[in-house]
Scaffold this active site. Structure first.
Site, PDB file in Angstrom:
ATOM      1  N   HIS A 185       0.538  -1.210  -0.164  1.00 17.97           N
ATOM      2  CA  HIS A 185      -0.033   0.165   0.052  1.00 17.97           C
ATOM      3  C   HIS A 185       1.039   1.803  -0.079  1.00 17.97           C
ATOM      4  O   HIS A 185       1.916   1.452   1.032  1.00 17.97           O
ATOM      5  CB  HIS A 185      -0.845   0.201   1.214  1.00 17.97           C
ATOM      6  CG  HIS A 185      -1.880  -1.246   0.895  1.00 17.97           C
ATOM      7  ND1 HIS A 185      -2.846  -1.474   1.984  1.00 17.97           N
ATOM      8  CD2 HIS A 185      -2.185  -1.407  -0.363  1.00 17.97           C
ATOM      9  CE1 HIS A 185      -3.305  -2.901   1.790  1.00 17.97           C
ATOM     10  NE2 HIS A 185      -3.422  -2.413   0.037  1.00 17.97           N
ATOM     11  N   ALA A 186       0.836   2.139  -1.297  1.00 17.35           N
ATOM     12  CA  ALA A 186       1.444   3.084  -1.607  1.00 17.35           C
ATOM     13  C   ALA A 186       1.650   3.855  -0.395  1.00 17.35           C
ATOM     14  O   ALA A 186       3.082   4.484  -0.187  1.00 17.35           O
ATOM     15  CB  ALA A 186       1.278   4.179  -2.911  1.00 17.35           C
ATOM     16  N   GLU A 188       1.561   3.605   3.005  1.00 13.96           N
ATOM     17  CA  GLU A 188       2.220   3.274   4.442  1.00 13.96           C
ATOM     18  C   GLU A 188       4.366   2.856   4.826  1.00 13.96           C
ATOM     19  O   GLU A 188       4.574   2.501   4.846  1.00 13.96           O
ATOM     20  CB  GLU A 188       1.384   1.859   4.101  1.00 13.96           C
ATOM     21  CG  GLU A 188       0.391   1.783   3.900  1.00 13.96           C
ATOM     22  CD  GLU A 188      -0.474   0.706   4.314  1.00 13.96           C
ATOM     23  OE1 GLU A 188       0.072  -0.633   4.190  1.00 13.96           O
ATOM     24  OE2 GLU A 188      -1.833   0.500   4.124  1.00 13.96           O
ATOM     25  N   ARG A 243      -3.377   4.747  -2.834  1.00 14.24           N
ATOM     26  CA  ARG A 243      -2.515   2.897  -1.878  1.00 14.24           C
ATOM     27  C   ARG A 243      -2.807   2.396  -2.104  1.00 14.24           C
ATOM     28  O   ARG A 243      -2.024   1.254  -2.593  1.00 14.24           O
ATOM     29  CB  ARG A 243      -4.027   2.589  -0.598  1.00 14.24           C
ATOM     30  CG  ARG A 243      -4.626   1.576  -0.457  1.00 14.24           C
ATOM     31  CD  ARG A 243      -5.863   1.553   0.524  1.00 14.24           C
ATOM     32  NE  ARG A 243      -6.027  -0.128   0.001  1.00 14.24           N
ATOM     33  CZ  ARG A 243      -5.720  -0.209   1.379  1.00 14.24           C
ATOM     34  NH1 ARG A 243      -5.535   0.163   2.561  1.00 14.24           N
ATOM     35  NH2 ARG A 243      -6.305  -1.865   1.429  1.00 14.24           N
ATOM     36  N   ASN A 260      -3.207  -6.194  -2.542  1.00 15.58           N
ATOM     37  CA  ASN A 260      -3.921  -6.828  -1.287  1.00 15.58           C
ATOM     38  C   ASN A 260      -4.727  -6.821  -1.648  1.00 15.58           C
ATOM     39  O   ASN A 260      -5.678  -7.926  -0.351  1.00 15.58           O
ATOM     40  CB  ASN A 260      -2.994  -6.008  -0.292  1.00 15.58           C
ATOM     41  CG  ASN A 260      -2.699  -7.718   0.732  1.00 15.58           C
ATOM     42  OD1 ASN A 260      -2.608  -8.504   1.121  1.00 15.58           O
ATOM     43  ND2 ASN A 260      -3.152  -6.892   2.732  1.00 15.58           N
ATOM     44  N   HIS A 315       2.487  -3.336   7.100  1.00 18.79           N
ATOM     45  CA  HIS A 315       1.155  -2.279   7.053  1.00 18.79           C
ATOM     46  C   HIS A 315       1.555  -1.051   7.904  1.00 18.79           C
ATOM     47  O   HIS A 315       2.458  -1.460   8.449  1.00 18.79           O
ATOM     48  CB  HIS A 315       0.307  -2.964   6.956  1.00 18.79           C
ATOM     49  CG  HIS A 315      -0.076  -4.089   5.307  1.00 18.79           C
ATOM     50  ND1 HIS A 315      -0.721  -2.756   4.326  1.00 18.79           N
ATOM     51  CD2 HIS A 315       0.344  -4.853   5.529  1.00 18.79           C
ATOM     52  CE1 HIS A 315      -0.964  -4.357   3.262  1.00 18.79           C
ATOM     53  NE2 HIS A 315      -0.248  -5.180   3.754  1.00 18.79           N
ATOM     54  N   TYR A 317      -1.993   1.245   8.869  1.00 21.51           N
ATOM     55  CA  TYR A 317      -1.640   1.478  10.836  1.00 21.51           C
ATOM     56  C   TYR A 317      -2.158   1.393  11.024  1.00 21.51           C
ATOM     57  O   TYR A 317      -3.613   0.648  11.264  1.00 21.51           O
ATOM     58  CB  TYR A 317      -1.470   3.463  10.988  1.00 21.51           C
ATOM     59  CG  TYR A 317      -2.392   4.127  10.525  1.00 21.51           C
ATOM     60  CD1 TYR A 317      -3.908   4.441  11.631  1.00 21.51           C
ATOM     61  CD2 TYR A 317      -3.104   4.748   9.681  1.00 21.51           C
ATOM     62  CE1 TYR A 317      -5.053   4.860  11.830  1.00 21.51           C
ATOM     63  CE2 TYR A 317      -4.616   5.151   9.142  1.00 21.51           C
ATOM     64  CZ  TYR A 317      -5.247   5.405  10.027  1.00 21.51           C
ATOM     65  OH  TYR A 317      -6.602   5.510   9.833  1.00 21.51           O
ATOM     66  N   GLU A 391       0.711  -4.860  11.131  1.00 16.78           N
ATOM     67  CA  GLU A 391       0.175  -3.510  10.928  1.00 16.78           C
ATOM     68  C   GLU A 391       0.960  -1.445  11.657  1.00 16.78           C
ATOM     69  O   GLU A 391       0.743  -2.007  13.325  1.00 16.78           O
ATOM     70  CB  GLU A 391      -1.117  -2.025  11.701  1.00 16.78           C
ATOM     71  CG  GLU A 391      -2.270  -3.037  10.066  1.00 16.78           C
ATOM     72  CD  GLU A 391      -2.718  -2.621   8.950  1.00 16.78           C
ATOM     73  OE1 GLU A 391      -2.308  -1.566   9.209  1.00 16.78           O
ATOM     74  OE2 GLU A 391      -2.980  -3.653   7.771  1.00 16.78           O
TER      75      GLU A 391
HETATM   76 ZN    ZN Z   1      -1.817  -1.229   4.025  1.00 18.55          ZN
END
Ligand code: ZN
Ligand code: NAG
Ligand code: NAG
Ligand code: NAG
Ligand code: NAG
Ligand code: NAG
Length: 425
Positions: A185-186, A188, A243, A260, A315, A317, A391
């Site tokens: 996910h971009a 993050e 994302r 994902n 990942h 958050y 996360e």
């Molecule tokens: Zn993520």
């Protein structure tokens, strides 16, 4: 009930974004709310659609009350507040938070010897995508007899999905695999920094710390800090909150698939979207993103050779350690009890340096249902002993835009946890 609500939210939230002179999305004045809509979720969702609100994350979990984090643009704030949903303010100004993250820094100066590690100040700032590639190649040349650069296919826009393979005294490819990847996910950004921190620690102390030498002598590490390079670059040049990947498709002007939600296992269940504009768009067919094909092929190749001991998809958050499964809240992996107890001990170890609290448990039961997620594929198809998603910081105050001065503490606490894990499998 919960699943129906999830599908509704996965409809795209309208977004006409403001751009600055350089074409970068401006988030000044956006306010971030954590909304607990109670039974009124459908009403909440339809209201959000009429605003230009940005969907950040939702927690359908059984631990906290169901809540949604959304960023509301300044022109819709009074309309949003008049709706009277139960909410707390996570951030008064998302634009100010993005500024706090700091500018992308120059690549740190480094001793001109092949054996020298990159300068540790790498972990004091965020950096441009190209510098992440330099970092990886500098790490590799500092550890040249026990590592090589690897690629896991190419992105939609044709970039190599770059990684590094580390091994110990048994030689290359001789031990069970540990696979870590970040930034699927971009937005993050902390995830690639932490994956790089772990890599740095393994390499820096291999020759003078017997515990670390043991890790590398027992496992082959395949580490890919940024597996969605196109999206990551776009989050740096254009939209900090991007994302997905940057895949275009015929029949829609919407860009991007959630890599994902694209794994070809339990792909079309609850917990992803069929709508190309959604942040959780699963793709037109299982496994039809080039990025998924690349990282999946790496795991598939290791399945029947050395096997996979641990797979972590990093990942942010929320501070969660998520074990299988995402596709079902009741299915259990064959070693589920062991997974859960190890994940809980990992959380305890992570808390040691700074008291940061992580919640551990199965993805669906702890957080939300996911379809086509990495955990389930690597567990069932790749037979990974531990197929997890973690996360990282925080729990919402800064969310995806974690200030640069938290990179190092986040790396330190996660390394503390990983040392425990690798020694206690
Ligand atoms: Zn993520
Ligand atoms: C949100 O703001 C946009 C832009 O000013 C406006 O067109 C739209 O009607 C607003 N929506 C609501 C529900 O206030
Ligand atoms: C929100 O609360 C205010 C004050 O209690 C009330 O005047 C208003 O009608 C409420 N709005 C809605 C949409 O329920
Ligand atoms: C290596 O190990 C030493 C001693 O435990 C520690 O102080 C240091 O932070 C470790 N990492 C690096 C990169 O040297
Ligand atoms: C560990 O070894 C590296 C060289 O391999 C050295 O640069 C570093 O200072 C050593 N760290 C400690 C804590 O001894
Ligand atoms: C591993 O080998 C089995 C048995 O030959 C095969 O069915 C399976 O597809 C292989 N798995 C992968 C991921 O290639």
């Amino acid at each position: 009930m919960k699943f129906l609500q999830y599908v509704l939210l996965a409809a795209p939230l309208a977004a006409t974004l403001r751009l600055d002179r350089r074409g970068k999305v401006v988030y000044d004045g956006y306010k971030v709310f954590r909304v607990t809509p109670g039974d009124d979720i459908p009403a909440f969702e339809s209201h959000l659609e009429s605003m230009e609100a940005i969907d950040l994350t939702h927690n359908h979990g059984h631990i906290d009350e169901e809540h949604f984090d959304v960023a509301v643009p300044p022109e819709n704030l009074s309309a949003f507040e008049a709706l009277n949903f139960t909410s707390t303010v996570l951030s008064e100004d998302l634009g100010a938070d993005i500024a706090l993250e700091g500018d992308l820094a120059e690549y740190p100066a480094r001793e001109l010897s092949a054996a020298a590690l990159p300068d540790f100040s790498w972990f004091s700032a965020y950096h441009a995508y190209a510098d992440h590639l330099t970092f990886l190649s500098d790490i590799q040349s500092s550890f040249s007899s026990n590592s090589e650069l690897i690629t896991a296919g190419k992105s939609f826009e044709g970039r190599d999905i770059q990684g590094i393979h580390l091994w110990g005294s048994g030689g290359k490819g001789s031990k069970p695999a540990i696979i870590w990847h970040g930034n699927v996910h971009a937005r993050e950004w902390i995830s690639s920094k932490v994956v790089e921190y772990l890599t740095y620690q393994l390499v820096a102390n291999y020759s003078n710390d017997t515990t670390i030498k043991g890790f590398l002598d027992n496992y082959d590490f395949y580490i890919l800090p940024i597996v969605n390079p196109d999206g990551f670059l776009y989050s740096q040049t254009t939209n900090r909150l991007w994302r997905k990947n940057r895949q275009t498709r015929s029949g829609t002007s919407a860009v991007g698939t959630d890599v994902n939600r694209n794994w070809p296992w339990k792909w079309d269940g609850e917990g992803s979207s069929t709508s190309p504009g959604s942040g959780e768009y699963r793709g037109a067919a299982a496994g039809d993103t080039p990025e998924n094909t690349g990282i999946r092929t790496l795991g598939d190749q290791l399945t029947n050779t050395t096997g996979i001991k641990l797979y972590v998809d990093w990942h942010s958050y929320g501070q969660y350690i998520l074990t299988p499964y995402g596709y079902s809240c009741t299915a259990a992996a064959s070693n589920q009890d062991k997974q859960n107890s190890l994940a809980k001990s990992l959380a305890t170890a992570i808390a040691k340096p700074y008291g940061t609290r992580f919640t551990a448990g199965p993805t669906c039961a702890t957080l939300y249902a996911t379809a086509g997620g990495s955990n389930d594929y690597v567990t069932d198809i790749n037979k990974a002993e531990y197929g997890w998603a973690i996360e990282l910081r925080d729990t919402g105050r800064n969310g995806f835009t974690l200030p640069a001065d938290q990179i190092l503490p986040t790396g330190i606490e996660i390394w503390e946890g990983i040392k425990y894990l690798l020694a206690n499998f």
